[in-house]
Design a protein around this motif. Structure first.
Motif, mmCIF file in Angstrom:
data_model
loop_
_atom_site.group_PDB
_atom_site.id
_atom_site.type_symbol
_atom_site.label_atom_id
_atom_site.label_comp_id
_atom_site.label_asym_id
_atom_site.label_seq_id
_atom_site.Cartn_x
_atom_site.Cartn_y
_atom_site.Cartn_z
ATOM 1 N N VAL A 46 8.911 -0.716 -17.568
ATOM 2 C CA VAL A 46 10.297 -1.234 -17.788
ATOM 3 C C VAL A 46 10.583 -2.582 -17.608
ATOM 4 O O VAL A 46 10.864 -3.082 -18.901
ATOM 5 C CB VAL A 46 11.118 -0.503 -16.582
ATOM 6 N N VAL A 96 5.895 2.876 -13.647
ATOM 7 C CA VAL A 96 7.051 2.990 -14.163
ATOM 8 C C VAL A 96 7.829 1.921 -14.231
ATOM 9 O O VAL A 96 8.287 1.340 -15.203
ATOM 10 C CB VAL A 96 7.900 4.259 -13.527
ATOM 11 N N VAL A 97 7.932 1.027 -13.098
ATOM 12 C CA VAL A 97 8.709 -0.085 -12.894
ATOM 13 C C VAL A 97 8.098 -1.392 -13.918
ATOM 14 O O VAL A 97 8.888 -1.981 -14.442
ATOM 15 C CB VAL A 97 8.616 -0.527 -11.369
ATOM 16 N N TYR A 154 2.748 5.588 -9.603
ATOM 17 C CA TYR A 154 3.526 6.094 -10.440
ATOM 18 C C TYR A 154 4.750 5.077 -10.405
ATOM 19 O O TYR A 154 5.426 4.954 -11.584
ATOM 20 C CB TYR A 154 3.719 7.406 -10.378
ATOM 21 N N VAL A 155 5.266 4.868 -9.306
ATOM 22 C CA VAL A 155 6.300 3.737 -9.358
ATOM 23 C C VAL A 155 5.990 2.656 -9.759
ATOM 24 O O VAL A 155 6.791 1.860 -10.644
ATOM 25 C CB VAL A 155 6.908 3.999 -7.659
ATOM 26 N N THR A 163 0.726 -0.990 0.043
ATOM 27 C CA THR A 163 -0.056 -0.071 0.014
ATOM 28 C C THR A 163 1.029 1.320 0.107
ATOM 29 O O THR A 163 0.456 2.342 -0.306
ATOM 30 C CB THR A 163 -1.059 0.201 1.134
ATOM 31 N N ALA A 164 2.155 0.972 0.371
ATOM 32 C CA ALA A 164 3.216 2.293 0.501
ATOM 33 C C ALA A 164 3.673 2.420 -0.878
ATOM 34 O O ALA A 164 4.303 3.597 -1.273
ATOM 35 C CB ALA A 164 4.159 2.155 1.423
ATOM 36 N N ILE A 165 3.618 1.716 -1.926
ATOM 37 C CA ILE A 165 4.234 1.831 -3.001
ATOM 38 C C ILE A 165 3.195 2.542 -3.972
ATOM 39 O O ILE A 165 2.063 2.212 -4.292
ATOM 40 C CB ILE A 165 4.595 0.525 -3.768
ATOM 41 N N PRO A 166 3.482 3.896 -4.540
ATOM 42 C CA PRO A 166 2.573 4.663 -5.180
ATOM 43 C C PRO A 166 2.481 4.061 -6.719
ATOM 44 O O PRO A 166 3.223 3.340 -7.250
ATOM 45 C CB PRO A 166 3.397 6.098 -5.209
ATOM 46 N N GLY A 191 -8.595 9.157 -8.981
ATOM 47 C CA GLY A 191 -7.481 9.992 -9.056
ATOM 48 C C GLY A 191 -6.341 9.396 -9.603
ATOM 49 O O GLY A 191 -5.282 10.077 -10.223
ATOM 50 N N PHE A 205 5.684 14.427 -10.428
ATOM 51 C CA PHE A 205 5.642 13.386 -11.476
ATOM 52 C C PHE A 205 4.934 13.722 -12.590
ATOM 53 O O PHE A 205 5.056 13.722 -13.811
ATOM 54 C CB PHE A 205 5.295 11.993 -10.873
ATOM 55 N N LEU A 206 3.754 14.428 -12.410
ATOM 56 C CA LEU A 206 2.880 15.056 -13.586
ATOM 57 C C LEU A 206 3.499 16.608 -14.007
ATOM 58 O O LEU A 206 2.954 17.135 -14.933
ATOM 59 C CB LEU A 206 1.506 15.343 -12.980
ATOM 60 N N ASN A 266 5.495 4.539 7.256
ATOM 61 C CA ASN A 266 3.987 3.550 7.571
ATOM 62 C C ASN A 266 4.379 2.610 8.884
ATOM 63 O O ASN A 266 3.550 2.749 9.572
ATOM 64 C CB ASN A 266 3.722 2.817 6.464
ATOM 65 N N VAL A 286 8.505 6.080 2.702
ATOM 66 C CA VAL A 286 7.145 6.126 2.789
ATOM 67 C C VAL A 286 6.853 4.614 3.679
ATOM 68 O O VAL A 286 6.105 4.680 4.699
ATOM 69 C CB VAL A 286 5.993 5.910 1.605
ATOM 70 N N TYR A 300 -0.992 9.230 -17.381
ATOM 71 C CA TYR A 300 0.394 10.089 -18.113
ATOM 72 C C TYR A 300 1.544 9.134 -18.070
ATOM 73 O O TYR A 300 2.417 9.307 -19.070
ATOM 74 C CB TYR A 300 0.541 11.076 -16.951
ATOM 75 N N ALA A 301 1.919 8.137 -17.022
ATOM 76 C CA ALA A 301 2.908 7.307 -17.061
ATOM 77 C C ALA A 301 2.990 6.648 -18.268
ATOM 78 O O ALA A 301 4.123 6.453 -18.850
ATOM 79 C CB ALA A 301 3.223 6.621 -15.688
ATOM 80 N N VAL A 313 -5.232 9.439 -13.343
ATOM 81 C CA VAL A 313 -4.830 10.527 -13.991
ATOM 82 C C VAL A 313 -3.154 10.396 -14.108
ATOM 83 O O VAL A 313 -2.648 10.394 -15.110
ATOM 84 C CB VAL A 313 -5.008 11.646 -12.962
ATOM 85 N N VAL A 314 -2.654 9.684 -12.935
ATOM 86 C CA VAL A 314 -1.100 9.356 -13.140
ATOM 87 C C VAL A 314 -0.696 8.594 -14.003
ATOM 88 O O VAL A 314 0.351 8.631 -14.657
ATOM 89 C CB VAL A 314 -0.721 9.361 -11.512
ATOM 90 N N ASN A 356 11.726 8.789 -16.079
ATOM 91 C CA ASN A 356 10.735 7.872 -17.008
ATOM 92 C C ASN A 356 10.781 8.474 -18.376
ATOM 93 O O ASN A 356 10.492 7.765 -19.349
ATOM 94 C CB ASN A 356 9.371 8.214 -16.365
#
Lengths: 318, 296
Positions: free
Chosen positions: A154, A150-151, A146-147, A141-144, A252, B234-235, B279, B275, A259-260, A255-256, B254
């Motif tokens: 890749v 991106v990962v 966008y990360v 839950t802590a990994i956003p 929400g 990031f945006l 947590n 983060v 874009y990514a 959106v990110v 990216n």
């Protein structure tokens, strides 16, 4: 039940009105005047100014302006995009499909994988799995998004080439789209899935320790039946809560993710419109997503009423 | 994202720690929490002593070797403009920590009094404050921040302000529910009989009792604030060059992901490490509270 439905609809409607007021007045809080903002940040020529005044009544009192604006919105006239010089609706509508597809796909991942995972881990819980479950979910839950996005792009898109790393497969068939949106949807839904499974797990554990489960077991019902018909049903309320709340987060997060991954959805349009100061488009997308979010909150509220009869009685005396 | 996750984590904490007898206890928890604290300390030191720790200037451009892999001189490699990734990470810690600090600072300064007022006065005041909170909750979290940035223009300051707005009601609601519980206790009644004013009761008498919950929640919101601010960067809607933050670094990496995939790894790991550590620390603070409550 009818009374409950009506009160929830009235409530969400009031919130919707309030949020349109906020979206409208933000335009007036911005530095410079609204006509400049709608003109892409450039001072409007006298002719343009006259046009805006005629259309939106910028020379009239604020409440009147709001009502004029609201009428335009209700008629589906969301203004003109500065970037494309066409109506905002014509810019937005073609992109809605992709965003909906992506969001629903991510919700499906969360519900179809996350919830059963939670139930299974509740049934087979023990010391080490308990530890793994909490550390694992806290980490996931802590990994956003966008990360993750991106990962994953890749690893699975560029290195392994299992899925396309860019683009939404806009013109292709349903399957092409599914193929293109799998990576984004997994990236978007992963942390919600972890959270959903964690909540499901603890709700089912809590339910399994209640007397009615012991009662059901004592009457000789089989283990799976007790879990499926008794424990899961009783633990649905928190599960529905988290799924509903996470849908808002996914709206929400989309959106990110768009874009990514360079997807042509509402979210990436929102970002490029903010960067390009295309305010009318920003306003319209904000309205759309907020309305969508409120609609989902309403559905969740109504689901509560279906799942838990006590909820329907709220606000009623005795 | 933040609102939902933290609410549910709070709910889950209630049910599971009772049902499962605490989630992870004893030695495991100690190791995890101490490791988290060390990571946090290292990142804070990076932010404080950046000019002494960073091997290169973070904005020096080496146009002839973009996307260089890690080497002796550049241990984490170089980015699209040949800048040293390690130095940028170290300097980036500054804004990446400062942003969320301001966010929770504002959320705390506005949310705590509002939440307390709502719980303490009840009735109309409570209704009014709670409805205002509801309206902010009506927007999907990141969306409102994006719209605010659209209104005031993209910059670090706007992004921080925009995210802070969305955290005020979160903080307010936590304080409100904690204060509601406290308000019904006898010691608050006693204070009122003594004729103490509302603010004195809050800060002198109730605060010590809800303090730990507040610290736990604030830590959690700090983590989520970092995620939201990094998302805005990031945006391209947050800190603008030459300012450096990890979200912006991730965006930059990216863009060049087809040239060098390794550049993505470092800012991503930095964000996630911070983060996750926050947590675990928040979880520990809140868990302690619920265990203590369970014993009483």
């Amino acid at each position: 039940m009818l009374r409950y439905i009506v009160s929830r609809i009235a409530m969400q409607f009031a919130v919707l009105i309030a949020s349109t007021i906020i979206i409208f007045f933000l335009l007036h809080l911005a530095p410079g005047n609204p006509a400049t903002l709608l003109n892409g940040g450039h001072p409007p020529s006298p002719a343009t100014l006259k046009y805006f005044n005629q259309l939106y009544g910028f020379d009239r009192p604020l409440p009147v302006q709001y009502l004029i604006w609201l009428r335009h919105v209700l008629e589906g006239n969301l203004g003109t995009s500065v970037a494309t010089r066409t109506s905002v609706a014509s810019v937005i509508v073609p992109r809605i499909g992709l965003t909906l597809f992506l969001t629903i796909y991510a919700v499906a991942i969360m519900v179809v994988i996350g919830v059963p995972l939670g139930i299974v881990s509740a049934v087979f819980r023990s010391g080490p799995s308990d530890f793994l479950a909490s550390v694992g979910t806290l980490t996931f839950t802590a990994i956003p998004t966008y990360v993750t996005g991106v990962v994953m792009a890749v690893v699975f898109g560029v290195e392994l080439q299992w899925f396309p790393a860019l683009g939404g497969g806009d013109t292709g068939s349903f399957l092409t789209r599914l193929d293109h949106l799998t990576l984004p949807a997994v990236a978007l839904g992963l942390s919600s899935m972890a959270l959903a499974s964690r909540i499901t797990r603890s709700a089912v554990i809590g339910e399994l320790e209640k007397p009615h489960i012991t009662g059901a077991r004592a009457r000789g019902f089989s283990g799976p039946r007790v879990v499926a018909k008794h424990a899961v049903r009783g633990s649905l309320v928190p599960v529905v809560t988290i799924v509903g709340a996470q849908v808002g987060y996914l709206l929400g997060g989309a959106v990110v993710i768009e874009y990514a991954f360079g997807l042509n959805g509402l979210g990436s349009l929102l970002v490029s419109s903010v960067q390009g100061k295309d305010y009318a488009v920003v306003q319209a997308i904000a309205l759309f997503i907020t309305a969508e979010f409120l609609l989902i909150s309403l559905l969740v509220d109504l689901l509560y009423g279906l799942i838990d009869p006590r909820v329907r009685l709220v606000g009623r005396t005795a | 994202m933040s609102s939902a996750a933290s609410d549910v984590l709070a709910f889950e904490r209630d049910t599971s720690s009772r049902a499962a007898g605490g989630r992870f206890e004893g030695l495991f928890q100690k190791i995890v929490v101490v490791t988290s604290a060390v990571i946090l300390l290292v990142i804070v030191c990076c932010a404080l002593f950046a000019p002494w720790l960073a091997p290169h200037s973070p904005n020096t451009i080496h146009l002839f070797n973009p996307y260089s892999p890690p080497s002796r001189g550049f241990p984490f490699g170089q980015d699209s403009a040949g800048r040293d990734i390690l130095s940028r990470l170290i300097y980036g810690a500054r804004l990446s920590l400062l942003g969320p600090s301001i966010v929770v600072g504002i959320a705390f300064a506005v949310g705590v009094p509002l939440g307390f007022l709502a719980a303490y006065r009840g009735g109309f005041t409570d209704g009014l404050i709670s409805r205002v909170f509801d309206v902010v909750f009506a927007f999907p979290p990141l969306l409102l921040a994006v719209v605010i940035v659209a209104t005031f223009g993209a910059s670090f300051n706007t992004a921080v302000f925009a995210v802070a707005i969305t955290y005020i009601p979160l903080m307010g609601r936590v304080v409100r529910s904690a204060a509601l519980v406290e308000r019904s206790k006898t010691y608050v009644e006693e204070c009122r009989l003594q004729g103490y004013g509302a603010w004195r009761i809050l800060f002198v008498h109730m605060m010590p009792n809800i303090g730990r919950v507040l610290i736990g929640q604030t830590t959690l919101y700090f983590a989520y604030g970092l995620l939201d601010l990094s998302a805005l960067s990031f945006l391209g809607l947050g800190a603008q060059p030459p300012q450096i933050d990890w979200g912006g670094m991730l965006e930059n990496a990216n863009q060049g992901v087809f040239q060098s995939a390794t550049g993505v790894v470092f800012p991503a790991v930095a964000i996630v490490l911070l983060v996750v550590s926050l947590n675990f620390i928040a979880d520990w603070a809140l868990d302690y509270e619920s265990r203590k409550a369970g014993q009483l």
